[in-house]
Design a protein around this motif. Structure first.
Motif, PDB file in Angstrom:
ATOM      1  N   VAL A   1     -10.940  -6.529 -19.255  1.00  0.00           N
ATOM      2  CA  VAL A   1     -12.141  -6.096 -18.535  1.00  0.00           C
ATOM      3  C   VAL A   1     -13.033  -5.337 -19.506  1.00  0.00           C
ATOM      4  CG1 VAL A   1     -13.040  -4.658 -16.670  1.00  0.00           C
ATOM      5  CG2 VAL A   1     -10.912  -5.957 -16.342  1.00  0.00           C
TER       6      VAL A   1
ATOM      7  N   GLY B   1     -16.753  -4.979 -24.862  1.00  0.00           N
ATOM      8  CA  GLY B   1     -17.213  -4.082 -25.922  1.00  0.00           C
ATOM      9  C   GLY B   1     -16.252  -4.183 -27.094  1.00  0.00           C
ATOM     10  N   PRO B   2     -16.391  -3.301 -28.103  1.00  0.00           N
ATOM     11  CA  PRO B   2     -15.507  -3.383 -29.270  1.00  0.00           C
ATOM     12  C   PRO B   2     -14.026  -3.291 -28.917  1.00  0.00           C
ATOM     13  CG  PRO B   2     -17.140  -1.613 -29.517  1.00  0.00           C
ATOM     14  CD  PRO B   2     -17.439  -2.300 -28.240  1.00  0.00           C
ATOM     15  N   ALA B   3     -13.643  -2.425 -27.986  1.00  0.00           N
ATOM     16  CA  ALA B   3     -12.214  -2.269 -27.664  1.00  0.00           C
ATOM     17  C   ALA B   3     -11.681  -3.524 -26.977  1.00  0.00           C
ATOM     18  CB  ALA B   3     -12.004  -1.038 -26.782  1.00  0.00           C
TER      19      ALA B   3
ATOM     20  N   ASN C   1     -22.922   2.419 -37.866  1.00  0.00           N
ATOM     21  CA  ASN C   1     -21.954   3.188 -38.655  1.00  0.00           C
ATOM     22  C   ASN C   1     -20.548   2.816 -38.178  1.00  0.00           C
ATOM     23  OD1 ASN C   1     -21.363   6.795 -39.010  1.00  0.00           O
ATOM     24  ND2 ASN C   1     -20.624   5.045 -40.199  1.00  0.00           N
TER      25      ASN C   1
ATOM     26  N   GLY D   1     -15.299   1.063 -21.133  1.00  0.00           N
ATOM     27  CA  GLY D   1     -16.190   2.022 -21.791  1.00  0.00           C
ATOM     28  C   GLY D   1     -16.324   3.346 -21.051  1.00  0.00           C
TER      29      GLY D   1
ATOM     30  N   ILE E   1     -24.580   9.830 -26.751  1.00  0.00           N
ATOM     31  CA  ILE E   1     -24.079   8.719 -27.566  1.00  0.00           C
ATOM     32  C   ILE E   1     -22.734   8.242 -27.010  1.00  0.00           C
ATOM     33  CG2 ILE E   1     -23.250   8.063 -29.886  1.00  0.00           C
ATOM     34  CD1 ILE E   1     -26.139   8.548 -30.073  1.00  0.00           C
TER      35      ILE E   1
ATOM     36  N   LEU F   1     -16.398   4.158 -33.156  1.00  0.00           N
ATOM     37  CA  LEU F   1     -16.082   2.723 -33.239  1.00  0.00           C
ATOM     38  C   LEU F   1     -14.702   2.492 -33.836  1.00  0.00           C
ATOM     39  CD1 LEU F   1     -19.534   1.162 -34.148  1.00  0.00           C
ATOM     40  CD2 LEU F   1     -18.212   0.817 -32.059  1.00  0.00           C
TER      41      LEU F   1
HETATM   42  C1  LIG Z   1     -27.290   4.724 -29.070  1.00  0.00           C
HETATM   43  C2  LIG Z   1     -25.848   4.661 -29.507  1.00  0.00           C
HETATM   44  C3  LIG Z   1     -25.539   4.589 -30.860  1.00  0.00           C
HETATM   45  C4  LIG Z   1     -24.207   4.558 -31.284  1.00  0.00           C
HETATM   46  N1  LIG Z   1     -23.928   4.469 -32.619  1.00  0.00           N
HETATM   47  C5  LIG Z   1     -22.652   4.464 -33.033  1.00  0.00           C
HETATM   48  C6  LIG Z   1     -22.338   4.351 -34.420  1.00  0.00           C
HETATM   49  O1  LIG Z   1     -23.224   4.134 -35.261  1.00  0.00           O
HETATM   50  N2  LIG Z   1     -21.023   4.451 -34.798  1.00  0.00           N
HETATM   51  C7  LIG Z   1     -20.010   4.640 -33.870  1.00  0.00           C
HETATM   52  O2  LIG Z   1     -18.842   4.754 -34.271  1.00  0.00           O
HETATM   53  N3  LIG Z   1     -20.278   4.670 -32.556  1.00  0.00           N
HETATM   54  C8  LIG Z   1     -21.559   4.600 -32.114  1.00  0.00           C
HETATM   55  N4  LIG Z   1     -21.837   4.632 -30.775  1.00  0.00           N
HETATM   56  C9  LIG Z   1     -20.696   4.684 -29.819  1.00  0.00           C
HETATM   57  C10 LIG Z   1     -20.030   3.311 -29.646  1.00  0.00           C
HETATM   58  O3  LIG Z   1     -21.013   2.316 -29.466  1.00  0.00           O
HETATM   59  C11 LIG Z   1     -19.082   3.361 -28.444  1.00  0.00           C
HETATM   60  O4  LIG Z   1     -18.149   4.412 -28.637  1.00  0.00           O
HETATM   61  C12 LIG Z   1     -18.336   2.050 -28.250  1.00  0.00           C
HETATM   62  O5  LIG Z   1     -19.238   0.979 -28.000  1.00  0.00           O
HETATM   63  C13 LIG Z   1     -17.352   2.125 -27.088  1.00  0.00           C
HETATM   64  O6  LIG Z   1     -16.625   0.925 -27.059  1.00  0.00           O
HETATM   65  P1  LIG Z   1     -15.823   0.456 -25.767  1.00  0.00           P
HETATM   66  O7  LIG Z   1     -15.371  -0.929 -26.052  1.00  0.00           O
HETATM   67  O8  LIG Z   1     -14.836   1.473 -25.377  1.00  0.00           O
HETATM   68  O9  LIG Z   1     -16.911   0.445 -24.591  1.00  0.00           O
HETATM   69  P2  LIG Z   1     -18.337  -0.273 -24.470  1.00  0.00           P
HETATM   70  O10 LIG Z   1     -18.894  -0.621 -25.773  1.00  0.00           O
HETATM   71  O11 LIG Z   1     -19.116   0.637 -23.590  1.00  0.00           O
HETATM   72  O12 LIG Z   1     -17.996  -1.623 -23.700  1.00  0.00           O
HETATM   73  C14 LIG Z   1     -17.517  -1.606 -22.376  1.00  0.00           C
HETATM   74  C15 LIG Z   1     -17.943  -2.890 -21.694  1.00  0.00           C
HETATM   75  O13 LIG Z   1     -17.354  -2.936 -20.384  1.00  0.00           O
HETATM   76  C16 LIG Z   1     -18.286  -3.463 -19.469  1.00  0.00           C
HETATM   77  N5  LIG Z   1     -17.940  -3.004 -18.118  1.00  0.00           N
HETATM   78  C17 LIG Z   1     -18.023  -1.750 -17.625  1.00  0.00           C
HETATM   79  N6  LIG Z   1     -17.617  -1.716 -16.345  1.00  0.00           N
HETATM   80  C18 LIG Z   1     -17.251  -2.991 -16.030  1.00  0.00           C
HETATM   81  C19 LIG Z   1     -16.751  -3.603 -14.837  1.00  0.00           C
HETATM   82  N7  LIG Z   1     -16.512  -2.892 -13.730  1.00  0.00           N
HETATM   83  N8  LIG Z   1     -16.505  -4.926 -14.842  1.00  0.00           N
HETATM   84  C20 LIG Z   1     -16.735  -5.686 -15.976  1.00  0.00           C
HETATM   85  N9  LIG Z   1     -17.217  -5.151 -17.124  1.00  0.00           N
HETATM   86  C21 LIG Z   1     -17.468  -3.819 -17.150  1.00  0.00           C
HETATM   87  C22 LIG Z   1     -19.607  -2.915 -19.954  1.00  0.00           C
HETATM   88  O14 LIG Z   1     -20.708  -3.666 -19.483  1.00  0.00           O
HETATM   89  C23 LIG Z   1     -19.450  -2.967 -21.468  1.00  0.00           C
HETATM   90  O15 LIG Z   1     -19.948  -4.163 -22.017  1.00  0.00           O
HETATM   91  C24 LIG Z   1     -23.151   4.616 -30.326  1.00  0.00           C
HETATM   92  C25 LIG Z   1     -23.470   4.674 -28.966  1.00  0.00           C
HETATM   93  C26 LIG Z   1     -24.797   4.685 -28.550  1.00  0.00           C
HETATM   94  C27 LIG Z   1     -25.092   4.755 -27.070  1.00  0.00           C
END
Ligand SMILES: Cc1cc2nc3c(=O)[nH]c(=O)nc-3n(C[C@H](O)[C@H](O)[C@H](O)COP(=O)(O)OP(=O)(O)OC[C@H]3O[C@@H](n4cnc5c(N)ncnc54)[C@H](O)[C@@H]3O)c2cc1C
Length: 419
Positions: free
Chosen positions: A16, A19-21, A58, A172, A349, A390
């Motif tokens: 689910v 994103g990166p994870a 980054n 996320g 962020i 990240l």
């Molecule tokens: C402006 C900005 C700049 C950043 N720059 C950096 C950087 O340069 N370096 C760095 O290390 N980090 C950076 N970050 C932080 C980094 O992007 C996040 O920590 C990272 O993307 C989190 O990854 P994740 O996979 O946990 O979640 P996310 O990337 O948030 O992905 C989660 C995904 O789950 C989906 N989702 C949520 N709920 C549901 C649901 N109920 N059903 C189906 N899908 C769902 C979402 O739509 C999303 O696509 C930045 C963040 C922002 C906002």
């Protein structure tokens, strides 16, 4: 094993969140020979990663591992276990494998040569498709049915049931909700007895009661060089004056203790050193030699102090202090910025809080929901900007995927051990 009936999907592992994870978990699981489907509520995947790339992506940091791990504070030990499996060098090699070379910037931070995320995301999605990973966009996860199947709503408003042997939740945090991560999963998990810490802003701006003059003249301008201090911690770097207060790298580095102090006491005293490269004694020596020139001329000649830095001095030092050489020297090195509020989570962020680590085992499986694993910002850790976010999301995705593979290899399936 993989087939699809109308509204009814089967696979080994449902992920689910694209994103990166989630995508990293999907890559590892597909690499282990499992059928993997990724469900993403937005029309396109990885929107936050792409947004991150707009300001220069980054990816990670090049500092020694012990210093790197210190950035995770109380979660150091847990995240060390993830980075053992997928550390900064592994991340750089992985990006290179996607055709994205990286470089170490002057600050030690690691960026793709092209700085942005779009090339990496495109190549990654191609690789995942080639590995057989199916991506279902416009599929919003709603929770579970009575029989343990995962429930989704598709873009047409139709219910979709997913029968998976295991699931990885990687939805996320709750910053920048327009990218898709809105934190609504907290209610779904809390209702199933999973302990979740409230999501709070991390790497966020703070409110400062600026005078109209400072706001009108200097909002949007960077303050550098400078050093910020809070409770004995000192961060040299730069920050930005905003309409409402301060934001930027040096502020984010202190944002966890600053947020906690403001939430606890209603305000916090953020220390500012306007001359971080000069010893206090040297500053005193120069202010003692001030002649009859105006303060602006003296600050410019003696310290090259102009623009927003000079304005901050006038904003927070008293008239008497500015007139007295010893007091002026002190204020140049130790100014207090009164911080009166935290900017909202949707502009942060990243977020702090999330699924508590005592609700998962070391494989990142929810103890209340065997077969369901959690990765990324959904978990209760935080770190400053600098590539640490990240790195932990990618590495956590790897750890969760290994957890799933171990658990399935033991002959388990989702829901089987539920009480
Ligand atoms: C402006 C900005 C700049 C950043 N720059 C950096 C950087 O340069 N370096 C760095 O290390 N980090 C950076 N970050 C932080 C980094 O992007 C996040 O920590 C990272 O993307 C989190 O990854 P994740 O996979 O946990 O979640 P996310 O990337 O948030 O992905 C989660 C995904 O789950 C989906 N989702 C949520 N709920 C549901 C649901 N109920 N059903 C189906 N899908 C769902 C979402 O739509 C999303 O696509 C930045 C963040 C922002 C906002």
């Amino acid at each position: 094993m993989s087939d699809t009936l109308q509204g009814d999907i089967r696979c080994d592992v449902a992920v689910v969140g694209a994103g990166p994870a989630g995508l990293m978990a999907a890559e590892r699981l597909a690499g282990a020979g499992l059928t993997v489907r990724v469900f993403e509520r937005m029309p396109t995947p990885a929107r936050k990663l792409l947004l991150a790339g707009r300001g220069g992506l980054n990816l990670t940091h090049s500092e020694p591992l012990h210093a790197f791990l210190d950035r995770y504070g109380a979660r150091r030990r847990i995240i060390a276990g993830w980075l053992e499996r997928f550390g900064p060098e592994d991340l750089r090699a992985w990006a290179a494998g996607l055709g994205v070379e990286t470089f170490v910037g002057t600050s030690g931070r690691v960026f793709p040569v092209q700085m942005k995320a779009s090339t990496l995301v495109r190549a990654w999605l191609r690789r995942l498709a080639g590995m057989g990973v199916t991506l279902h966009t416009r599929h919003r996860w709603l929770g579970w049915s009575e029989d343990g199947t995962l429930r989704f709503l598709d873009g047409a408003g139709a219910a979709v049931s997913v029968h998976a042997r295991a699931a990885v939740l990687a939805a996320g945090g709750a910053s920048w909700p327009r990218t898709g991560s809105d934190g609504t999963w907290t209610d779904i998990l809390a209702a199933r007895g999973v302990a979740v810490e409230p999501l709070r802003p991390a790497n966020v701006g703070f409110e400062v009661p600026w005078s109209d003059h400072l706001r009108e003249r200097f909002a949007g301008q960077p303050v550098k060089p400078a050093a910020l201090t809070l409770g004995g911690r000192r961060v040299k770097g730069e920050f930005v004056i905003t309409d409402t207060g301060v934001e930027g790298g040096a502020v984010y580095a202190l944002s966890a203790p600053l947020r906690d102090a403001v939430e606890r006491d209603g305000w916090a005293a953020l220390g500012l050193d306007l001359l971080p490269d000069l010893e206090a004694a040297e500053v005193r020596r120069r202010t003692a030699r001030r002649g009859a020139e105006s303060l602006a001329t003296f600050l410019k000649k003696a310290f090259a102090l102009t623009g927003p830095r000079a304005a901050l001095l006038r904003e927070f030092a008293t008239r008497d202090e500015l007139a007295d050489p010893a007091a002026l020297a002190l204020r140049l090195k130790e100014l207090t910025i009164p911080v009166t509020g935290v900017r909202p989570l949707d502009r942060a962020i990243s977020s702090a809080g999330g699924v508590r680590f005592d609700a998962v085992d070391e494989r990142l499986m929810l103890t209340a929901l065997p077969g369901t694993f959690v990765a990324g910002e959904m978990l209760d850790w935080e770190a400053p900007t600098g590539g640490y976010l990240l790195q932990a999301c990618f590495a956590g995705g790897v750890r969760a995927a290994e957890g799933v593979a171990e658990w399935l290899a033991d002959g388990n399936r989702q829901g089987e051990q539920r009480s």
